[in-house]
Each structure stands twice: as structure tokens, then as C-alpha cells.
Write a protein that holds these residues in place. Structure first.
Motif, mmCIF file in Angstrom:
data_model
loop_
_atom_site.group_PDB
_atom_site.id
_atom_site.type_symbol
_atom_site.label_atom_id
_atom_site.label_comp_id
_atom_site.label_asym_id
_atom_site.label_seq_id
_atom_site.Cartn_x
_atom_site.Cartn_y
_atom_site.Cartn_z
ATOM 1 N N THR A 56 38.516 57.634 64.966
ATOM 2 C CA THR A 56 37.176 57.745 65.546
ATOM 3 C C THR A 56 36.079 57.619 64.491
ATOM 4 O O THR A 56 34.909 57.826 64.787
ATOM 5 C CB THR A 56 37.014 59.096 66.280
ATOM 6 N N ASN A 57 36.455 57.284 63.263
ATOM 7 C CA ASN A 57 35.476 57.137 62.177
ATOM 8 C C ASN A 57 35.266 55.674 61.825
ATOM 9 O O ASN A 57 36.216 54.895 61.770
ATOM 10 C CB ASN A 57 35.953 57.879 60.928
ATOM 11 N N ILE A 58 34.015 55.305 61.567
ATOM 12 C CA ILE A 58 33.661 53.949 61.156
ATOM 13 C C ILE A 58 32.749 54.027 59.939
ATOM 14 O O ILE A 58 31.812 54.822 59.902
ATOM 15 C CB ILE A 58 32.935 53.183 62.280
ATOM 16 N N VAL A 59 33.055 53.210 58.960
ATOM 17 C CA VAL A 59 32.176 53.043 57.811
ATOM 18 C C VAL A 59 31.719 51.589 57.852
ATOM 19 O O VAL A 59 32.539 50.672 57.918
ATOM 20 C CB VAL A 59 32.885 53.353 56.476
ATOM 21 N N CYS A 60 30.417 51.391 57.839
ATOM 22 C CA CYS A 60 29.831 50.055 57.910
ATOM 23 C C CYS A 60 29.166 49.737 56.571
ATOM 24 O O CYS A 60 28.239 50.423 56.155
ATOM 25 C CB CYS A 60 28.804 50.004 59.040
ATOM 26 N N TYR A 61 29.679 48.703 55.902
ATOM 27 C CA TYR A 61 29.102 48.237 54.647
ATOM 28 C C TYR A 61 28.300 46.973 54.935
ATOM 29 O O TYR A 61 28.834 46.027 55.508
ATOM 30 C CB TYR A 61 30.186 47.911 53.619
ATOM 31 N N VAL A 62 27.043 46.965 54.563
ATOM 32 C CA VAL A 62 26.178 45.803 54.768
ATOM 33 C C VAL A 62 25.890 45.184 53.399
ATOM 34 O O VAL A 62 25.402 45.861 52.496
ATOM 35 C CB VAL A 62 24.859 46.186 55.469
ATOM 36 N N TYR A 63 26.224 43.909 53.265
ATOM 37 C CA TYR A 63 25.983 43.156 52.027
ATOM 38 C C TYR A 63 24.834 42.193 52.287
ATOM 39 O O TYR A 63 24.883 41.422 53.245
ATOM 40 C CB TYR A 63 27.226 42.367 51.627
ATOM 41 N N GLU A 64 23.812 42.240 51.439
ATOM 42 C CA GLU A 64 22.637 41.390 51.636
ATOM 43 C C GLU A 64 22.183 40.834 50.282
ATOM 44 O O GLU A 64 22.120 41.566 49.295
ATOM 45 C CB GLU A 64 21.517 42.208 52.276
ATOM 46 N N LEU A 65 21.913 39.534 50.257
ATOM 47 C CA LEU A 65 21.429 38.889 49.044
ATOM 48 C C LEU A 65 19.910 38.958 49.035
ATOM 49 O O LEU A 65 19.249 38.337 49.870
ATOM 50 C CB LEU A 65 21.907 37.434 48.978
ATOM 51 N N ILE A 66 19.350 39.725 48.092
ATOM 52 C CA ILE A 66 17.903 39.913 48.008
ATOM 53 C C ILE A 66 17.450 39.517 46.604
ATOM 54 O O ILE A 66 17.869 40.127 45.620
ATOM 55 C CB ILE A 66 17.510 41.375 48.301
ATOM 56 N N ASN A 67 16.610 38.496 46.532
ATOM 57 C CA ASN A 67 16.091 38.007 45.239
ATOM 58 C C ASN A 67 17.203 37.736 44.229
ATOM 59 O O ASN A 67 17.108 38.106 43.057
ATOM 60 C CB ASN A 67 15.071 38.986 44.653
ATOM 61 N N GLY A 68 18.301 37.139 44.687
ATOM 62 C CA GLY A 68 19.392 36.776 43.799
ATOM 63 C C GLY A 68 20.346 37.903 43.454
ATOM 64 O O GLY A 68 21.314 37.704 42.728
ATOM 65 N N GLU A 69 20.107 39.095 43.967
ATOM 66 C CA GLU A 69 20.958 40.261 43.711
ATOM 67 C C GLU A 69 21.611 40.714 45.009
ATOM 68 O O GLU A 69 20.993 40.694 46.068
ATOM 69 C CB GLU A 69 20.135 41.415 43.139
ATOM 70 N N VAL A 70 22.868 41.147 44.924
ATOM 71 C CA VAL A 70 23.572 41.648 46.105
ATOM 72 C C VAL A 70 23.269 43.132 46.279
ATOM 73 O O VAL A 70 23.478 43.939 45.366
ATOM 74 C CB VAL A 70 25.095 41.436 45.985
ATOM 75 N N ASP A 71 22.764 43.483 47.446
ATOM 76 C CA ASP A 71 22.470 44.866 47.800
ATOM 77 C C ASP A 71 23.525 45.314 48.808
ATOM 78 O O ASP A 71 23.777 44.622 49.794
ATOM 79 C CB ASP A 71 21.072 44.981 48.417
ATOM 80 N N VAL A 72 24.154 46.457 48.561
ATOM 81 C CA VAL A 72 25.173 46.978 49.466
ATOM 82 C C VAL A 72 24.704 48.336 49.984
ATOM 83 O O VAL A 72 24.359 49.219 49.203
ATOM 84 C CB VAL A 72 26.541 47.145 48.761
ATOM 85 N N SER A 73 24.681 48.473 51.305
ATOM 86 C CA SER A 73 24.348 49.768 51.895
ATOM 87 C C SER A 73 25.528 50.222 52.751
ATOM 88 O O SER A 73 26.322 49.412 53.217
ATOM 89 C CB SER A 73 23.068 49.691 52.725
ATOM 90 N N LYS A 74 25.627 51.511 52.934
ATOM 91 C CA LYS A 74 26.759 52.085 53.651
ATOM 92 C C LYS A 74 26.261 53.052 54.713
ATOM 93 O O LYS A 74 25.398 53.882 54.434
ATOM 94 C CB LYS A 74 27.654 52.807 52.641
ATOM 95 N N THR A 75 26.806 52.921 55.924
ATOM 96 C CA THR A 75 26.501 53.839 57.016
ATOM 97 C C THR A 75 27.814 54.344 57.575
ATOM 98 O O THR A 75 28.723 53.554 57.824
ATOM 99 C CB THR A 75 25.709 53.116 58.141
#
Length: 81
Positions: A56-75
Motif C-alpha cells: 500500500t506504499n508508493i514512492v514517486c521519483y520525478v526526474y526533470e531536466l532544468i537548465n542542463g541539470e537533472v533535478d530529482v524530487s521524491k513524494t
């Protein structure tokens, strides 16, 4: 989401990346893997997401390329038993 009777719904129509909690459920927007132009928002960053589902648990990792750098966020979220 309610009509489908699901707790988590992945929606592909929105080019903006993110996770939104609404009325006890979650809407997940993966964004655009190519960062394709949108007339609604001309500055679209390439992005994708990875879901790690365990019971019943979910971890969502969002990878986004911003100004040439990879940004990773976690929910993290889970369904109450």
C-alpha cells in the motif's frame, strides 16, 4: 479517479510534472519526456517519473531536466488500511 475507483491516477494530458493530492486520492503528472513545445506553456522541461510500489506504499521519483541539470524530487504516500 472516483469513476474508475482508483486511489492513484497517472494523467498524461498535462505537460507540467508533479503529484497532486485531491479528495483523498493522488493524481500523478509525468510531464513530457521530450520537453515538447506547448502553446499553453512555452517553457516545458523534459521529465519522467518512476513509481516504486510496495503493497500500500508508493514512492514517486520525478526526474526533470532544468537548465542542463537533472533535478530529482521524491513524494511518498500510502493508503490507510
Amino acid at each position: 479517479r472516483r469513476r474508475l475507483n482508483v486511489d492513484v491516477l497517472v494523467c498524461g494530458w498535462r505537460r507540467k510534472t508533479g503529484v497532486v493530492e485531491y479528495e483523498g486520492g493522488y493524481y500523478i503528472f509525468p510531464g513530457s519526456i521530450t520537453g515538447a513545445y506547448s502553446s499553453h506553456d512555452p517553457k516545458v522541461n523534459p521529465s519522467f517519473l518512476l513509481l516504486a510500489v510496495q503493497g500500500t506504499n508508493i514512492v514517486c521519483y520525478v526526474y526533470e531536466l532544468i537548465n542542463g541539470e537533472v533535478d530529482v524530487s521524491k513524494t511518498e504516500f500510502s493508503k490507510e488500511q
